[in-house]
Design an enzyme around this catalytic site. Structure first.
Site, PDB file in Angstrom:
ATOM      1  CG  ASP A  58      -1.618   7.242 -10.443  1.00  0.00           C
ATOM      2  OD1 ASP A  58      -0.701   6.221 -10.624  1.00  0.00           O
ATOM      3  OD2 ASP A  58      -2.813   6.776 -10.684  1.00  0.00           O
TER       4      ASP A  58
ATOM      5  NE  ARG B 107      -8.701  -0.370  -8.925  1.00  0.00           N
ATOM      6  CZ  ARG B 107      -9.499  -0.540  -9.963  1.00  0.00           C
ATOM      7  NH1 ARG B 107      -9.762  -1.649 -10.666  1.00  0.00           N
ATOM      8  NH2 ARG B 107      -9.437   0.633 -10.595  1.00  0.00           N
TER       9      ARG B 107
ATOM     10  CG  ASP C 232      -4.459   9.405  -7.883  1.00  0.00           C
ATOM     11  OD1 ASP C 232      -5.583   9.464  -7.679  1.00  0.00           O
ATOM     12  OD2 ASP C 232      -3.742   8.701  -7.951  1.00  0.00           O
TER      13      ASP C 232
ATOM     14  CE  LYS D 160      -5.646   6.888  -5.759  1.00  0.00           C
ATOM     15  NZ  LYS D 160      -6.306   6.575  -7.414  1.00  0.00           N
TER      16      LYS D 160
ATOM     17  CE  LYS E 278      -2.455   7.588 -13.767  1.00  0.00           C
ATOM     18  NZ  LYS E 278      -3.765   7.181 -14.369  1.00  0.00           N
TER      19      LYS E 278
ATOM     20  CG  ASP F 205      -2.569   3.891 -14.072  1.00  0.00           C
ATOM     21  OD1 ASP F 205      -2.270   4.658 -12.996  1.00  0.00           O
ATOM     22  OD2 ASP F 205      -3.034   4.476 -15.071  1.00  0.00           O
TER      23      ASP F 205
ATOM     24  CD  GLU G 201      -2.880   4.496  -8.105  1.00  0.00           C
ATOM     25  OE1 GLU G 201      -3.007   3.853  -9.440  1.00  0.00           O
ATOM     26  OE2 GLU G 201      -3.401   5.736  -7.909  1.00  0.00           O
TER      27      GLU G 201
HETATM   28  N1  BES Z   1      -5.771   8.043  -9.963  1.00  0.00           N
HETATM   29  C1  BES Z   1      -6.149   7.224 -11.175  1.00  0.00           C
HETATM   30  C2  BES Z   1      -7.791   7.768 -11.488  1.00  0.00           C
HETATM   31  C3  BES Z   1      -8.077   9.126 -12.042  1.00  0.00           C
HETATM   32  C4  BES Z   1      -7.986   9.429 -13.340  1.00  0.00           C
HETATM   33  C5  BES Z   1      -8.192  10.120 -11.294  1.00  0.00           C
HETATM   34  C6  BES Z   1      -8.051  10.804 -14.001  1.00  0.00           C
HETATM   35  C7  BES Z   1      -8.558  11.359 -11.619  1.00  0.00           C
HETATM   36  C8  BES Z   1      -8.287  11.878 -13.004  1.00  0.00           C
HETATM   37  C9  BES Z   1      -6.146   5.953 -10.980  1.00  0.00           C
HETATM   38  O1  BES Z   1      -5.170   5.534 -10.046  1.00  0.00           O
HETATM   39  C10 BES Z   1      -6.167   5.114 -12.114  1.00  0.00           C
HETATM   40  O2  BES Z   1      -5.107   5.365 -12.793  1.00  0.00           O
HETATM   41  N2  BES Z   1      -7.222   4.490 -12.720  1.00  0.00           N
HETATM   42  C11 BES Z   1      -7.379   3.677 -13.879  1.00  0.00           C
HETATM   43  C12 BES Z   1      -7.621   2.191 -13.505  1.00  0.00           C
HETATM   44  C13 BES Z   1      -7.756   1.385 -14.633  1.00  0.00           C
HETATM   45  C14 BES Z   1      -6.010   1.314 -14.990  1.00  0.00           C
HETATM   46  C15 BES Z   1      -8.427   0.163 -14.577  1.00  0.00           C
HETATM   47  C16 BES Z   1      -8.103   4.553 -14.670  1.00  0.00           C
HETATM   48  O3  BES Z   1      -9.164   5.013 -14.529  1.00  0.00           O
HETATM   49  O4  BES Z   1      -7.713   4.790 -15.796  1.00  0.00           O
HETATM   50 ZN    ZN Z   2      -4.379   6.746  -8.847  1.00  0.00          ZN
HETATM   51 MN    MN Z   3      -3.666   5.029 -11.357  1.00  0.00          MN
END
Ligand code: BES
Ligand code: ZN
Ligand code: MN
Length: 532
Positions: free
Chosen positions: A269, A350, A287, A264, A276, A346, A348
Site C-alpha cells: 500500500d 475498504r 497490508d 484485506k 504516503k 489511500d 483502499e
Molecule cells: N493500510 C492502511 C492502514 C494502516 C496504517 C495499516 C498503518 C497499518 C499501519 C490503510 O490503507 C490506510 O492508508 N488508511 C488511511 C485511511 C485514511 C486515508 C482515511 C489511514 O489510516 O491513514
Molecule cells: Zn491499506
Molecule cells: Mn491505504
C-alpha cells in the site's frame, strides 16, 4: 524447524532441563527433587537472584552438581491456582526463549502436577509445547551470512508429563493451529516483491492437500461481476489483482451455510496517488495481513479437521501510483451496484473489501461473516497494539469473538457503529465517499464496510492494523508478523460451530442460520441486491 516430542517424567542424562517454580520461590515437585539431588543448589540460586517464580521468569543454573545435566532452568509458573492454558503457553515460550541464548540443542521441559493446579497435566503439557512452538518462529530465509553460533541451536524439545500419550493427542490439533499461524507469519513477513496477488495464490495452493478447495478469480472474471471498487484500486499496478476463494467443508452437513472469513490483501500500500510519506512505508508490505490470517486460519482448520464449514475470501491487490492509477475524485461502481466517490486513494482497503464482502454473501449465503483488515491508522491511535478493533452488527457474534479473544490471548475491543457515523461518508455526487473527515476514522471505515453487508447476515469487522506486526518479543510471539487472528478465529469456530452449545442451537433453529427457516430469510434478502 524445531521438533517436539512427549515423554514420561524422568530426569535426563544430558542437555538442559526446564522445571517449574511457583510464586514465592516455591519449587514444584520436580524442582524439589532436583534441589535434593544437587544438594540444595536450586534454592541457593533462587536465594541470590531476583527470580521470584512469577509467570514467565527464568533463572539458569549451569553445571549443577549431583546430576549430569548441562544446566537446569527454573521457569516461573506464577500462582498455582491461576495456572491455565495461557500460562503454560507463556511458560513454554519463556523457556525456549531463554534456552535460545544458551546454545543447547536438546531441552527437556517438565510439566508436573503441583498441588492446587486445576489444569490437567496433559492439557498443560500440550499448551506448553504450543507456546514453545509459537515462540521459536523465525523468518530467516534471507539471512545468508549468519554464523552457526548466531543461528538458533535448539533442535528438539521434549515435554515430560505423566499422561504423555494424552498430551501428544491434545497437542495434535494445537500443532495444526501453529502451522496456520506460521503460514500467516510467513506471508506477512515476505516483502512485496515476493508476495503479490499472483504469488500469494500460488503460496496457498498446497492447502488443497489438506482438503481445501482453491478457486481464483482473475481480472476478467471480476470485471464481469462488476467489481469496480476492487479493480479501481488495482488499476495503478503492474501486478494484476486476484480474488482468492478457499473453501473447507468439514461439517457433517456439507451444505450447511458456512462461516465466511474475508481478508484485506493489499500486498503493498503506497497510498496510490494520495501517496504516503516515505518514512515507514516499508511497513505496508504487511497490508495483506487480513488475507494472511484468512489463509492461515483455513490451514489451521483443515489441518485439525475441524467439523465446520468455513470459506475464506482474500481480496488481493497492490495499491500503486502510476499513469493508470485511479485519481482522487474518481467515481467507481461496486459489485453491489452502489457507487463510491474515491476522495482518498489511500483508503483502499475498504474499496477492496466492499466487493469481496458482497461477493462472499452473494455466493455463499454465509451463516456469519467476519472480515479482517489492516484498515486504519486510527485504530492504532485508539487501541495501540493491545486489542484489535471489533465492529459488529450482531451482539452474539461480537461477544463470541470477545470471549474467544480472551481465551487465546488475542484480545479485541468493541467499538461503536451508528447512523451519525454513517452520515459522515455521504457524498455529493455518489452513494458514498470512501473517507470521512479525520474524526472517528476507524468507525467511518467500518460504516463504509457495513454498507455492503445485507441486514440479516451477522457480521463482524476486525481492524487489525495495530496487532499484525509487533516491534517487541512477547511470550508466544516473537517480534515481527504476529499471526494475530488465526488462534482467535480457530477458537471462534470451536465455540460457534463445534461445541455442544452450537449443535444445541442447530436443533433449536436459532442463531447460526443452519436450518430451513433461516435459509428462507436469507433468500429474501438477496432480492435486495441492487445490480444495474
Ligand atoms: N493500510 C492502511 C492502514 C494502516 C496504517 C495499516 C498503518 C497499518 C499501519 C490503510 O490503507 C490506510 O492508508 N488508511 C488511511 C485511511 C485514511 C486515508 C482515511 C489511514 O489510516 O491513514
Ligand atoms: Zn491499506
Ligand atoms: Mn491505504
Amino acid at each position: 524447524m524445531m521438533k517436539i516430542a512427549f515423554g514420561k517424567p524422568a530426569i535426563p542424562e544430558s542437555g538442559a532441563l526446564v522445571v517449574g517454580v511457583l510464586e514465592g520461590k516455591t519449587p514444584g515437585p520436580t524442582a524439589t527433587e532436583l534441589d535434593d539431588l544437587t544438594g540444595g543448589q536450586l534454592r541457593r540460586a533462587m536465594a541470590c537472584a531476583r527470580f521470584k517464580g512469577e509467570k514467565g521468569e527464568t533463572l539458569v543454573v549451569p553445571a549443577p552438581h549431583g546430576v549430569t545435566l548441562d544446566r537446569i532452568v527454573l521457569v516461573g509458573w506464577g500462582a498455582v491456582d491461576k495456572v491455565d492454558a495461557a500460562t503454560m503457553e507463556a511458560v513454554g515460550g519463556a523457556a525456549v526463549a531463554c534456552l535460545g541464548g544458551q546454545g543447547d540443542e536438546t531441552a527437556t521441559l517438565v510439566v508436573d502436577d503441583p498441588e492446587g493446579m486445576a489444569l490437567d497435566g496433559a492439557t498443560a503439557a500440550a499448551h506448553m509445547a504450543l507456546g514453545a512452538r509459537l515462540r521459536t518462529y523465525r523468518f530467516d530465509k534471507y539471512r545468508t551470512k549468519e554464523k552457526p553460533e548466531e543461528k538458533p541451536a535448539l533442535k528438539t524439545v521434549t515435554v515430560l508429563c505423566e499422561a504423555a500419550a494424552e498430551a501428544e493427542a491434545a497437542f495434535a490439533p494445537l500443532d495444526a493451529v501453529a502451522d496456520g499461524v506460521r503460514l500467516t507469519r510467513d506471508l506477512v513477513s515476505e516483502p512485496a516483491n515476493v508476495v503479490y496477488p499472483e504469488s500469494f495464490v500460488e503460496t496457498v495452493r498446497d492447502l488443497e492437500d489438506l482438503g481445501v478447495s482453491v478457486d481464483v478469480l482473475d481480472e476478467a472474471k471480476m470485471r464481469k461481476l462488476g467489481m469496480g471498487a476492487l479493480l479501481g484500486v488495482a488499476q495503478g499496478s503492474a501486478r494484476p489483482p486476484r480474488l482468492l476463494v478457499l473453501e473447507y467443508r468439514g461439517a457433517e452437513d456439507k451444505k450447511a451455510p458456512p462461516l465466511a472469513l474475508v481478508g484485506k490483501g493489499v500486498t503493498f500500500d503506497t497510498g496510490g496517488i494520495s501517496i504516503k510519506p516515505a518514512a515507514n512505508m516499508e511497513d505496508m508490505k504487511w497490508d495483506m495481513g487480513g488475507a494472511g490470517v484468512v489463509a492461515g486460519t483455513l490451514k489451521a482448520l483443515a489441518g485439525r479437521k475441524a467439523k465446520a464449514n468455513v470459506v475464506g475470501l482474500c481480496g488481493l491487490v497492490e495499491n500503486m501510483p502510476s499513469g493508470t492509477a485511479q485519481r482522487p475524485g474518481d467515481v467507481v461502481t461496486s459489485a453491489s451496484g452502489q457507487t463510491i466517490e474515491v476522495i482518498n486513494t489511500d483508503a483502499e482497503g475498504r474499496l477492496v473489501l466492499a466487493d469481496v464482502l458482497w461477493y462472499a454473501q452473494d455466493r455463499f449465503k454465509p451463516s456469519h461473516i467476519v472480515d479482517l483488515a489492516t484498515l486504519t491508522g486510527a485504530i492504532i491511535i485508539s487501541l495501540g497494539s493491545e486489542h484489535a478493533g471489533l465492529f459488529a452488527n450482531d451482539d452474539t457474534l461480537a461477544e463470541a469473538l470477545a470471549e474467544a479473544g480472551q481465551a487465546v490471548g488475542e484480545k479485541v475491543w468493541r467499538m461503536p457503529l451508528g447512523d451519525a457515523y454513517d452520515k459522515m461518508i455521504r457524498s455529493d455526487i455518489a452513494d458514498m465517499k470512501n473517507v470521512g473527515n479525520r474524526e472517528a476514522g476507524s468507525i467511518t471505515a467500518a460504516q463504509f464496510l457495513q454498507r455492503f453487508i445485507t441486514d440479516k447476515t451477522p457480521w463482524a469487522h476486525l481492524d487489525i492494523a495495530g496487532v499484525t506486526w509487533s516491534k517487541k518479543d512477547a511470550a508466544t510471539v516473537p517480534k515481527g508478523g504476529t499471526g494475530f487472528g488465526v488462534r482467535l478465529l480457530d477458537r471462534l469456530v470451536v465455540d460457534l460451530m463445534e461445541s455442544d452449545a452450537a449443535s444445541a442451537r442447530d436443533n433449536d433453529g436459532h442463531d447460526d442460520g443452519d436450518n430451513e427457516k433461516d435459509k428462507k430469510t436469507k433468500g429474501d434478502k438477496d432480492k435486495k441486491k441492487k445490480k444495474k
